[in-house]
Design a protein around this motif. Structure first.
Motif, mmCIF file in Angstrom:
data_model
loop_
_atom_site.group_PDB
_atom_site.id
_atom_site.type_symbol
_atom_site.label_atom_id
_atom_site.label_comp_id
_atom_site.label_asym_id
_atom_site.label_seq_id
_atom_site.Cartn_x
_atom_site.Cartn_y
_atom_site.Cartn_z
ATOM 1 N N ILE A 98 0.814 -1.229 0.000
ATOM 2 C CA ILE A 98 0.000 0.000 0.000
ATOM 3 C C ILE A 98 0.844 1.274 0.000
ATOM 4 N N ASP A 99 2.150 1.183 -0.192
ATOM 5 C CA ASP A 99 3.019 2.349 -0.087
ATOM 6 C C ASP A 99 2.617 3.474 -1.035
ATOM 7 N N VAL A 100 2.379 3.136 -2.307
ATOM 8 C CA VAL A 100 2.058 4.184 -3.276
ATOM 9 C C VAL A 100 0.711 4.824 -2.952
ATOM 10 N N VAL A 101 -0.238 4.027 -2.471
ATOM 11 C CA VAL A 101 -1.545 4.565 -2.100
ATOM 12 C C VAL A 101 -1.401 5.532 -0.933
ATOM 13 N N ALA A 102 -0.653 5.115 0.088
ATOM 14 C CA ALA A 102 -0.461 5.965 1.261
ATOM 15 C C ALA A 102 0.280 7.249 0.906
ATOM 16 N N LEU A 103 1.286 7.150 0.060
ATOM 17 C CA LEU A 103 2.086 8.325 -0.281
ATOM 18 C C LEU A 103 1.284 9.319 -1.123
ATOM 19 N N ILE A 104 0.576 8.836 -2.125
ATOM 20 C CA ILE A 104 -0.207 9.750 -2.961
ATOM 21 C C ILE A 104 -1.390 10.324 -2.188
ATOM 22 N N SER A 105 -1.850 9.622 -1.159
ATOM 23 C CA SER A 105 -2.924 10.170 -0.325
ATOM 24 C C SER A 105 -2.469 11.426 0.420
ATOM 25 N N LEU A 106 -1.159 11.647 0.532
ATOM 26 C CA LEU A 106 -0.609 12.814 1.224
ATOM 27 C C LEU A 106 -0.272 13.961 0.278
ATOM 28 N N GLY A 163 11.974 -0.404 -7.332
ATOM 29 C CA GLY A 163 11.228 -0.943 -8.455
ATOM 30 C C GLY A 163 10.200 -1.982 -8.062
ATOM 31 N N THR A 164 10.371 -2.600 -6.925
ATOM 32 C CA THR A 164 9.439 -3.588 -6.401
ATOM 33 C C THR A 164 9.556 -3.564 -4.880
ATOM 34 N N ARG A 165 8.693 -4.309 -4.208
ATOM 35 C CA ARG A 165 8.709 -4.253 -2.751
ATOM 36 C C ARG A 165 9.988 -4.851 -2.150
ATOM 37 N N THR A 166 10.386 -4.255 -1.018
ATOM 38 C CA THR A 166 11.575 -4.699 -0.289
ATOM 39 C C THR A 166 11.421 -6.135 0.190
ATOM 40 N N VAL A 167 12.488 -6.910 0.103
ATOM 41 C CA VAL A 167 12.518 -8.240 0.711
ATOM 42 C C VAL A 167 12.939 -8.070 2.172
ATOM 43 N N PRO A 168 12.082 -8.427 3.141
ATOM 44 C CA PRO A 168 12.435 -8.225 4.552
ATOM 45 C C PRO A 168 13.743 -8.910 4.937
ATOM 46 N N ASN A 169 14.514 -8.206 5.751
ATOM 47 C CA ASN A 169 15.782 -8.726 6.297
ATOM 48 C C ASN A 169 16.851 -8.970 5.232
ATOM 49 N N GLN A 170 16.678 -8.314 4.077
ATOM 50 C CA GLN A 170 17.675 -8.408 3.018
ATOM 51 C C GLN A 170 18.174 -7.008 2.668
ATOM 52 N N PRO A 171 19.430 -6.887 2.203
ATOM 53 C CA PRO A 171 19.931 -5.563 1.793
ATOM 54 C C PRO A 171 19.073 -4.986 0.667
ATOM 55 N N LEU A 172 18.952 -3.661 0.663
ATOM 56 C CA LEU A 172 18.181 -3.007 -0.386
ATOM 57 C C LEU A 172 18.851 -3.196 -1.746
ATOM 58 N N LYS A 173 18.042 -3.407 -2.765
ATOM 59 C CA LYS A 173 18.532 -3.494 -4.134
ATOM 60 C C LYS A 173 17.823 -2.411 -4.945
ATOM 61 N N LEU A 174 18.579 -1.409 -5.350
ATOM 62 C CA LEU A 174 17.995 -0.270 -6.044
ATOM 63 C C LEU A 174 18.280 -0.318 -7.543
ATOM 64 N N GLN A 175 17.296 0.085 -8.311
ATOM 65 C CA GLN A 175 17.502 0.303 -9.731
ATOM 66 C C GLN A 175 17.928 1.758 -9.947
ATOM 67 N N LEU A 201 1.970 -7.433 4.098
ATOM 68 C CA LEU A 201 1.751 -7.121 2.679
ATOM 69 C C LEU A 201 3.073 -6.945 1.932
ATOM 70 N N THR A 202 4.055 -7.767 2.290
ATOM 71 C CA THR A 202 5.331 -7.766 1.572
ATOM 72 C C THR A 202 5.190 -8.592 0.294
ATOM 73 N N LYS A 203 6.230 -8.589 -0.503
ATOM 74 C CA LYS A 203 6.191 -9.314 -1.776
ATOM 75 C C LYS A 203 6.071 -10.816 -1.567
ATOM 76 N N GLN A 204 6.558 -11.315 -0.437
ATOM 77 C CA GLN A 204 6.564 -12.754 -0.169
ATOM 78 C C GLN A 204 5.272 -13.240 0.505
ATOM 79 N N GLU A 205 4.359 -12.328 0.844
ATOM 80 C CA GLU A 205 3.167 -12.703 1.612
ATOM 81 C C GLU A 205 1.892 -12.527 0.800
ATOM 82 N N LYS A 206 0.950 -13.444 0.988
ATOM 83 C CA LYS A 206 -0.390 -13.275 0.447
ATOM 84 C C LYS A 206 -1.134 -12.246 1.296
#
Length: 262
Positions: A98-106, A163-175, A201-206
């Protein structure tokens, strides 16, 4: 027993929220945006009204999720800082769906670089097209021109460098997309740090794999990143973008660690 009932309610409420979001997008597409199009033949006016409507609708959706007890949102400080900004490249980390929704709501005047999948999504494709958000699946020169145009018009461009959601407990990978936009449009970057604890609501979770307790979702705006030193360091835009990307990663990593230690 009460804890179990609360968990069951939050699973149901999460499903209800996403159903409401999808149907809301469909309602706007079928009944509201066509009216805006009829009464606003000027494409710029139509785009401005559509984007503001998306902003207000997503602000309502965030309030709706909080009222259901799915999230506890701490957004007021970020809202005050983002309320009056214009022509900024706003970058954020991306821990949840929901990051983009929350951010654009501001942000009342927001544009966004969105992935191709949303342009084909049954519920949202008309929303992103009428709002004229920027499709990331296009020639890089056309993408940069679209970004430059929206910034010159005073819109704030929202970009998630991962570019996609962060993988928890992993280093950030930026484009390098965000850095390329900043370098080639010669715009400072305004970072926003998003935190969600516990993660959900991470990339690895339903969507139904929710945490045992209500998640607290917060945002804070940190110091702008000036791109001038990176432009002066090297005349090559590609090398400047690479170095800027590394700097963004450092800023994000340090700020996320601050959240974890507070």
């Amino acid at each position: 027993m009460l804890h179990r009932l609360n968990y069951i309610w939050r699973v149901f409420a999460t499903g209800l929220s996403f159903t409401t979001f999808g149907l809301g997008g469909l309602f706007l597409s079928l009944f509201v945006f066509p009216v805006i199009k009829v009464f606003n033949p000027d494409p710029d006016i139509r785009k401005r009204k559509a984007r503001y409507l998306v902003h207000r609708s997503w602000r309502f959706f965030i309030s709706f999720m909080q009222s259901l007890g799915i999230f506890s949102f701490d957004l007021e400080a970020a809202r005050k800082e983002l309320q009056g900004v214009e022509g900024k490249v706003i970058i954020a980390n991306h821990p949840t769906l929901i990051d983009v929704v929350a951010l654009i709501s501001l942000i009342p005047r927001a544009d966004c670089v969105v992935k191709q999948g949303l342009w084909n999504n049954f519920f949202l494709k008309r929303v992103v097209r009428v709002a004229d958000f920027i499709n990331n699946d296009q020639d890089v020169n056309k993408l940069i021109e679209s970004c430059k145009k929206t910034l010159e018009e005073g819109y704030n461009l929202v970009v998630f460098p991962e570019g996609t959601r962060t993988v928890p407990n992993q280093p950030l990978k930026l484009q390098r997309g965000a850095a390329n936009i900043a370098i080639r449009c010669q715009q400072k970057l305004l970072p926003v740090i998003i935190d969600c604890n516990p993660t959900t609501l991470t990339k690895q979770e339903k969507w139904y794999q929710i945490p045992s307790r209500r998640a607290k979702f917060s945002m804070r705006v940190v110091q702008e990143i000036n791109i001038t030193p990176f432009l002066q360091m090297d005349k090559s835009e590609s090398i400047a973008a690479r170095r800027l990307t590394e700097h963004i990663k450092t800023v994000f990593t340090e700020e996320i660690l601050k959240n974890e230690t507070n």
